[in-house]
Design an enzyme around this catalytic site. Sequence first.
Site, PDB file in Angstrom:
ATOM      1  CB  THR A  75      24.278  62.545  33.256  1.00 30.28           C
ATOM      2  OG1 THR A  75      23.189  63.231  32.630  1.00 30.28           O
ATOM      3  CG2 THR A  75      23.845  62.027  34.610  1.00 30.28           C
ATOM      4  N   GLY A 214      28.105  65.655  23.747  1.00 27.69           N
ATOM      5  CA  GLY A 214      28.040  65.620  22.292  1.00 27.69           C
ATOM      6  C   GLY A 214      26.714  66.052  21.699  1.00 27.69           C
ATOM      7  CB  CYS A 344       6.246  65.526  33.643  1.00 27.23           C
ATOM      8  SG  CYS A 344       4.543  64.999  33.691  1.00 27.23           S
TER       9      CYS A 344
HETATM   10  C1  LIG Z   1      22.931  71.926  31.703  1.00 27.94           C
HETATM   11  C2  LIG Z   1      22.904  70.448  31.442  1.00 27.94           C
HETATM   12  N1  LIG Z   1      23.719  69.646  32.137  1.00 27.94           N
HETATM   13  C3  LIG Z   1      23.755  68.320  31.942  1.00 27.94           C
HETATM   14  C4  LIG Z   1      22.916  67.723  31.036  1.00 27.94           C
HETATM   15  C5  LIG Z   1      22.976  66.231  30.866  1.00 27.94           C
HETATM   16  O1  LIG Z   1      23.741  65.896  29.731  1.00 27.94           O
HETATM   17  P1  LIG Z   1      23.578  64.443  29.064  1.00 27.94           P
HETATM   18  O2  LIG Z   1      22.218  64.438  28.422  1.00 27.94           O
HETATM   19  O3  LIG Z   1      24.676  64.382  28.054  1.00 27.94           O
HETATM   20  O4  LIG Z   1      23.735  63.440  30.125  1.00 27.94           O
HETATM   21  C6  LIG Z   1      22.019  68.509  30.296  1.00 27.94           C
HETATM   22  C7  LIG Z   1      21.078  67.896  29.347  1.00 27.94           C
HETATM   23  O5  LIG Z   1      19.965  68.323  29.212  1.00 27.94           O
HETATM   24  C8  LIG Z   1      22.032  69.922  30.502  1.00 27.94           C
HETATM   25  O6  LIG Z   1      21.215  70.726  29.822  1.00 27.94           O
END
Ligand SMILES: Cc1ncc(COP(=O)(O)O)c(C=O)c1O
Length: 402
Positions: A75, A214, A344
């Site tokens: 994220t 990770g 949800c």
């Molecule tokens: C395609 C994608 N991008 C970004 C994320 C977010 O990553 P993080 O959980 O490390 O913040 C996810 C997590 O589900 C994801 O599947």
Amino acid sequence: MTRAPRTVYLDHAATTPMVPAAVEAMSAHLLEVGNASSLHASGRRARRVVEESRETIAQALDCRPGEVVFTSGGTEADNLALKGVFWSRRTADPRRVRILSTGIEHHAVLDPLHWLTEPRDGHPGATVELLPVDRDGRLEVAALRETLERSPDDVALISVMWANNEVGTLQPITEVVEVARAYGVPVHTDAVQAVGAVPVDFAAVGVDALTLTGHKVGGPYGVGALLARRELELTALLHGGGQERDVRSGTIDVPAIAGFAAAVELAVKEQAAYAARVGALRDRLVAGVLGAVPDAVLNGAAPDAAGIDRLPGNAHFSFPDCEGDSLLMLLDAQGIECSTGSACSAGVPQPSHVLLALGRSEDEARSSLRFSLGHTSTVEDVDALVAAIGPCVDRARSAGLR
Ligand SMILES: Cc1ncc(COP(=O)(O)O)c(C=O)c1O
């Protein structure tokens, strides 16, 4: 005494267990002291762990060590890429306000994009264009080419995910880069689901920025990276101690980074074997589910002869006349864990924005479930789902759970 049912974990796309190599690498540093920015011996030791980890990741994904910016996960890396590149490019040329992306991106991309559209600090917001995808969820590159050709000078960046987290479809990243290069527009890709599942080579594909995390590759939660070309101007989101080439301040999480690097190294080394083994399990799962529920519909791209075009561990179905959330709970009661992939909010199931972008109706979108396999998945896991899915769908339908 009744035995608790065995848990059948089919939600590896949400998070996958840590691999022993990552646990070992991380544990080895948990009891060590030393801030990687300190100048004394303990600090230098911590710094060495971080720099060795950076080199490991760079070697695994084919970039320069200086192009690895450690973050708190996917994220944050997505936010850094989108906001950081947008702000830098717009500062250099105020005409550059357009961002091109797709409607099937993860919320970690879609939400910052939406946030950037609002005017702030006297600047107009970004104009975000979500390009169309086909019914399998694959970007229509012609639409990208057309919109760039029509007006190339006002585009700040392009962001297209490498692999979709819900339906598993791989995106034509190489073609996206080819088109973007012709106009000098930087490309970011969210490769969170792709690393370790399909070959990912930063230099060869030619993107300018790439997100990974990770906990999807057998490493710890809360750590990830943005691979960012050195020439790419990135405005920092976090200000402070100036760590990570002044782009991402904050004391560096040495044990997590060591665990992350060990996981990435192993995942990349074993990618081909993983894809073959897990892809075969996925094929067994798809055949079994379609055998048990003949009117179920597999969503996303069909794997081609080489098993590519779709993530090896992903199987995503719509079950007509079923509510996905109800089916999820019925399977959960049998110890089988999966996901609807959709948000949800306040207990009200929302249809997945990905399925809607694929042209499905709200009912179709709400009737969907994702089963995702990973490095600990077994034939027994798949067979347990295949045995349970028919009766659970019958129950969901007869109870009118929709
Ligand atoms: C395609 C994608 N991008 C970004 C994320 C977010 O990553 P993080 O959980 O490390 O913040 C996810 C997590 O589900 C994801 O599947």
